[in-house]
Design a protein around this motif. Structure first.
Motif, PDB file in Angstrom:
ATOM      1  N   ASP A  85       0.883  -1.169   0.000  1.00  0.00           N
ATOM      2  CA  ASP A  85       0.000   0.000   0.000  1.00  0.00           C
ATOM      3  C   ASP A  85       0.917   1.214   0.000  1.00  0.00           C
ATOM      4  N   VAL A  86       1.040   1.879  -1.144  1.00  0.00           N
ATOM      5  CA  VAL A  86       2.030   2.933  -1.347  1.00  0.00           C
ATOM      6  C   VAL A  86       1.326   4.288  -1.302  1.00  0.00           C
ATOM      7  N   ALA A 132       0.212   5.340   1.768  1.00  0.00           N
ATOM      8  CA  ALA A 132      -0.858   4.652   2.502  1.00  0.00           C
ATOM      9  C   ALA A 132      -1.772   5.582   3.286  1.00  0.00           C
ATOM     10  N   GLY A 133      -1.300   6.771   3.663  1.00  0.00           N
ATOM     11  CA  GLY A 133      -2.172   7.689   4.400  1.00  0.00           C
ATOM     12  C   GLY A 133      -2.578   7.128   5.741  1.00  0.00           C
ATOM     13  N   SER A 134      -3.839   6.809   5.892  1.00  0.00           N
ATOM     14  CA  SER A 134      -4.343   6.216   7.133  1.00  0.00           C
ATOM     15  C   SER A 134      -4.093   4.712   7.191  1.00  0.00           C
ATOM     16  N   GLY A 135      -3.743   4.109   6.049  1.00  0.00           N
ATOM     17  CA  GLY A 135      -3.528   2.663   6.006  1.00  0.00           C
ATOM     18  C   GLY A 135      -4.796   1.856   5.904  1.00  0.00           C
ATOM     19  N   SER A 136      -5.910   2.473   5.494  1.00  0.00           N
ATOM     20  CA  SER A 136      -7.169   1.730   5.450  1.00  0.00           C
ATOM     21  C   SER A 136      -7.103   0.561   4.463  1.00  0.00           C
ATOM     22  N   VAL A 137      -6.477   0.773   3.297  1.00  0.00           N
ATOM     23  CA  VAL A 137      -6.358  -0.317   2.328  1.00  0.00           C
ATOM     24  C   VAL A 137      -5.416  -1.389   2.862  1.00  0.00           C
ATOM     25  N   ALA A 138      -4.301  -0.971   3.468  1.00  0.00           N
ATOM     26  CA  ALA A 138      -3.353  -1.928   4.036  1.00  0.00           C
ATOM     27  C   ALA A 138      -4.020  -2.809   5.086  1.00  0.00           C
ATOM     28  N   VAL A 139      -4.770  -2.192   5.987  1.00  0.00           N
ATOM     29  CA  VAL A 139      -5.428  -2.943   7.051  1.00  0.00           C
ATOM     30  C   VAL A 139      -6.453  -3.909   6.473  1.00  0.00           C
ATOM     31  N   GLU A 140      -7.225  -3.460   5.497  1.00  0.00           N
ATOM     32  CA  GLU A 140      -8.242  -4.343   4.918  1.00  0.00           C
ATOM     33  C   GLU A 140      -7.593  -5.527   4.204  1.00  0.00           C
ATOM     34  N   CYS A 141      -6.480  -5.302   3.511  1.00  0.00           N
ATOM     35  CA  CYS A 141      -5.779  -6.412   2.865  1.00  0.00           C
ATOM     36  C   CYS A 141      -5.265  -7.400   3.908  1.00  0.00           C
ATOM     37  N   ALA A 142      -4.743  -6.884   5.027  1.00  0.00           N
ATOM     38  CA  ALA A 142      -4.263  -7.754   6.096  1.00  0.00           C
ATOM     39  C   ALA A 142      -5.405  -8.546   6.711  1.00  0.00           C
ATOM     40  N   ARG A 143      -6.585  -7.970   6.782  1.00  0.00           N
ATOM     41  CA  ARG A 143      -7.747  -8.688   7.330  1.00  0.00           C
ATOM     42  C   ARG A 143      -8.151  -9.858   6.432  1.00  0.00           C
ATOM     43  N   PHE A 144      -7.774  -9.810   5.155  1.00  0.00           N
ATOM     44  CA  PHE A 144      -8.000 -10.944   4.262  1.00  0.00           C
ATOM     45  C   PHE A 144      -6.903 -12.002   4.383  1.00  0.00           C
ATOM     46  N   VAL A 173       2.852  -4.466   3.318  1.00  0.00           N
ATOM     47  CA  VAL A 173       3.803  -3.404   3.590  1.00  0.00           C
ATOM     48  C   VAL A 173       3.130  -2.084   3.227  1.00  0.00           C
ATOM     49  N   ALA A 174       3.062  -1.164   4.168  1.00  0.00           N
ATOM     50  CA  ALA A 174       2.505   0.163   3.924  1.00  0.00           C
ATOM     51  C   ALA A 174       3.651   1.174   3.874  1.00  0.00           C
ATOM     52  N   VAL A 175       3.704   1.948   2.796  1.00  0.00           N
ATOM     53  CA  VAL A 175       4.755   2.958   2.618  1.00  0.00           C
ATOM     54  C   VAL A 175       4.112   4.331   2.765  1.00  0.00           C
ATOM     55  N   GLU A 176       4.621   5.131   3.686  1.00  0.00           N
ATOM     56  CA  GLU A 176       4.034   6.436   3.963  1.00  0.00           C
ATOM     57  C   GLU A 176       5.141   7.433   4.286  1.00  0.00           C
ATOM     58  N   LYS A 177       5.075   8.624   3.689  1.00  0.00           N
ATOM     59  CA  LYS A 177       6.154   9.599   3.853  1.00  0.00           C
ATOM     60  C   LYS A 177       6.019  10.475   5.083  1.00  0.00           C
ATOM     61  N   SER A 178       4.820  10.640   5.636  1.00  0.00           N
ATOM     62  CA  SER A 178       4.649  11.538   6.783  1.00  0.00           C
ATOM     63  C   SER A 178       4.740  10.751   8.088  1.00  0.00           C
ATOM     64  N   ASP A 199       2.748  -9.301  -4.740  1.00  0.00           N
ATOM     65  CA  ASP A 199       1.788  -9.906  -5.666  1.00  0.00           C
ATOM     66  C   ASP A 199       0.874  -8.830  -6.225  1.00  0.00           C
ATOM     67  N   ALA A 200       0.492  -7.886  -5.381  1.00  0.00           N
ATOM     68  CA  ALA A 200      -0.382  -6.794  -5.797  1.00  0.00           C
ATOM     69  C   ALA A 200       0.050  -5.524  -5.082  1.00  0.00           C
ATOM     70  N   ALA A 201      -0.228  -4.378  -5.707  1.00  0.00           N
ATOM     71  CA  ALA A 201       0.134  -3.096  -5.107  1.00  0.00           C
ATOM     72  C   ALA A 201      -1.000  -2.104  -5.311  1.00  0.00           C
ATOM     73  N   PHE A 202      -1.235  -1.306  -4.267  1.00  0.00           N
ATOM     74  CA  PHE A 202      -2.209  -0.220  -4.334  1.00  0.00           C
ATOM     75  C   PHE A 202      -1.457   1.093  -4.215  1.00  0.00           C
ATOM     76  N   VAL A 203      -1.741   2.024  -5.111  1.00  0.00           N
ATOM     77  CA  VAL A 203      -1.091   3.333  -5.091  1.00  0.00           C
ATOM     78  C   VAL A 203      -2.159   4.389  -4.854  1.00  0.00           C
ATOM     79  N   GLY A 204      -2.032   5.134  -3.756  1.00  0.00           N
ATOM     80  CA  GLY A 204      -2.951   6.216  -3.462  1.00  0.00           C
ATOM     81  C   GLY A 204      -2.218   7.541  -3.446  1.00  0.00           C
ATOM     82  N   GLY A 205      -2.916   8.573  -3.123  1.00  0.00           N
ATOM     83  CA  GLY A 205      -2.302   9.903  -3.075  1.00  0.00           C
ATOM     84  C   GLY A 205      -2.136  10.480  -4.470  1.00  0.00           C
ATOM     85  N   GLY A 206      -1.207  11.390  -4.612  1.00  0.00           N
ATOM     86  CA  GLY A 206      -1.001  12.046  -5.901  1.00  0.00           C
ATOM     87  C   GLY A 206       0.389  12.625  -5.945  1.00  0.00           C
ATOM     88  N   GLY A 207       0.531  13.808  -6.510  1.00  0.00           N
ATOM     89  CA  GLY A 207       1.832  14.450  -6.571  1.00  0.00           C
ATOM     90  C   GLY A 207       2.499  14.237  -7.911  1.00  0.00           C
TER      91      GLY A 207
END
Length: 433
Positions: free
Chosen positions: A277-278, A280-292, A297-302, A339-347
């Motif tokens: 989850d790149v 990731a912000g709040s990590g909502s996607v990361a957490v949901e994937c982990a629940r499955f 791995v959540a990558v977050e710059k802040s 295996d899969a990657a989610f990209v959020g945010g912008g910039g």
């Protein structure tokens, strides 16, 4: 195949000698198949044909010849532990039919290892790394607090420990795992049960006597009482695409539930896989994937975002490895391809981030974008990595109460969701004979 000769499959148990019935079956056999040590320990008469198990195919052919040729006497196959659990029963049933088998199981090495550790294992995940890729076992160990790994050449405690040793060791990360290494189970002289850290396991030469390694989160190892054995089939009560208020977030900077639902459908997270989850912000996607059940791995710059991701993972009882850094640079430090990657945010770096994920993803990449201007570049990055690209603009309106006991539709911000899927490798051309 002529006749109805039975194939008796005897599991010797973990260190247990053959019982009277098993010894009688061996004595009356026409063909006995087994590993070298099983044959040496069994009372096989000199007049009985023996086949030493190495590669499985020759042994199956020998059994078939014996049955087809009307060989004298039944077939006995000697195996370790429970031969129906990651054992030879599957191959025999596929070749000769289950109705022809008389299986007499012993105690499996997995059951014995959990017994030596003094732990119940109806809630454990069992993974075989024997003759299989180690990455599946590693990802299950990252995601699940209670795992038994059947080892093999090149996939033993040292290799497993090396893969897990770089996990963060904080109180809310998968790095708190310990390994319980079971050696020579059932051998009264050589049996050893040792608990080590992944780093300690990686630094040792364990030899060939290890058959199973337990990977545990000590705080969660006993586990609650269960009704269904094995890992959970999916997220617990509440389903998935949880509402935004199920997560700590800043100023509504979170992937909305409707978007998350489709993103999860396209990501397809599951046990044994790794998801990034790149941004990731709040990590909502990361957490949901982990629940499955996926390793995440959540990558977050802040820095504050990193804290929120860890808090959200802990609140939902899942393990998420959090990397504090900006993509795409931070991705270079991740050794394992997802295996899969989610990209959020912008910039302005978004195309480079998408391209970096698309080059390394084994299966799929999903990208969420709020800005129309960034869609062409993100789409081109997916296609440029050889992925088949598709997408949709999601626009949803939620029921919202108004004074006077009436309801209106409140529109959420539209979001573009793009996904790229790696096409299957072309099948090898057949060879004409």
């Amino acid at each position: 195949m002529s006749g109805t000769t039975r194939i008796t499959v005897i599991g010797t148990g973990t260190g247990a000698p053959l019982g009277d019935e098993a010894r009688a079956a061996v004595a009356g056999a026409g063909l006995v198949v087994g590993g070298r040590r099983h044959l040496a320990a069994a009372p096989v008469p000199d007049t009985v044909e023996q086949v030493t198990l190495g590669p499985l195919a020759p042994a199956l052919e020998a059994i078939a010849r014996h049955l087809d040729g009307g060989g004298c006497g039944p077939v006995v196959v000697l195996a370790s532990g429970d031969p129906g659990f990651f054992g030879i029963v599957r191959a025999l049933a596929e070749r000769f039919g289950g109705a022809r088998l008389d299986v007499r199981p012993g105690v499996s090495s997995v059951a014995a290892a959990w017994a030596r550790a003094g732990l119940p294992w109806d809630d454990a995940v069992v993974v075989s790394a024997h003759g299989r890729a180690l990455r599946t076992a590693v990802n299950v160990c990252r995601a699940h607090p209670k795992v038994a790994v059947l080892t093999g050449p090149g996939a033993g405690p040292a290799e497993l420990g090396a893969a897990l040793a770089d996990e963060p060791a904080g109180p809310d990360g998968p790095g708190r795992r310990v390994l319980v290494v079971a050696r020579a189970l059932g051998d009264s002289d050589a049996e050893r049960i040792e608990q080590v850290s992944p780093a300690e396991a990686a630094a040792r030469d364990w030899g060939e006597a290890v058959s199973v390694v337990l990977c545990l989160d000590p705080a969660r190892a006993p586990g609650p009482a269960r009704t269904v054995a094995g890992p959970p089939a999916g997220p617990a009560a509440g389903g998935w695409a949880l509402p935004e208020d199920a997560f700590a977030h800043r100023d509504s900077m979170i992937t909305k539930a409707e978007v998350r639902a489709l993103a999860l459908a396209r990501l397809g997270p599951r046990l044994g896989e790794l998801v990034w989850d790149v941004g990731a912000g709040s990590g909502s996607v990361a957490v949901e994937c982990a629940r499955f059940g996926a390793a995440v791995v959540a990558v977050e710059k802040s820095a504050d975002g990193v804290g929120r991701i860890r808090a959200n993972a802990a609140a939902h009882g899942v393990d998420v490895r959090v990397v504090h850094g900006a993509a795409p640079g931070a991705l270079a430090g991740l050794a394992d391809d997802p295996d899969a990657a989610f990209v959020g945010g912008g910039g302005v770096d978004l195309p480079d981030v998408v391209a970096a994920c698309a080059r390394r993803a084994r299966r799929t990449v999903v990208v969420a974008l709020a800005a129309l201007d960034r869609v062409p570049a993100a789409r081109a990055a997916l296609a440029g990595a050889g992925l088949d690209v598709d997408g949709v603009l999601l626009q949803s309106s939620r029921l919202s109460p108004l004074p006077g006991d009436v309801t209106r539709l409140a529109a959420t911000n539209p979001v573009f969701l793009l996904w790229g899927v790696r096409p299957p490798a072309p099948a090898a051309e057949g060879v004409s004979l």
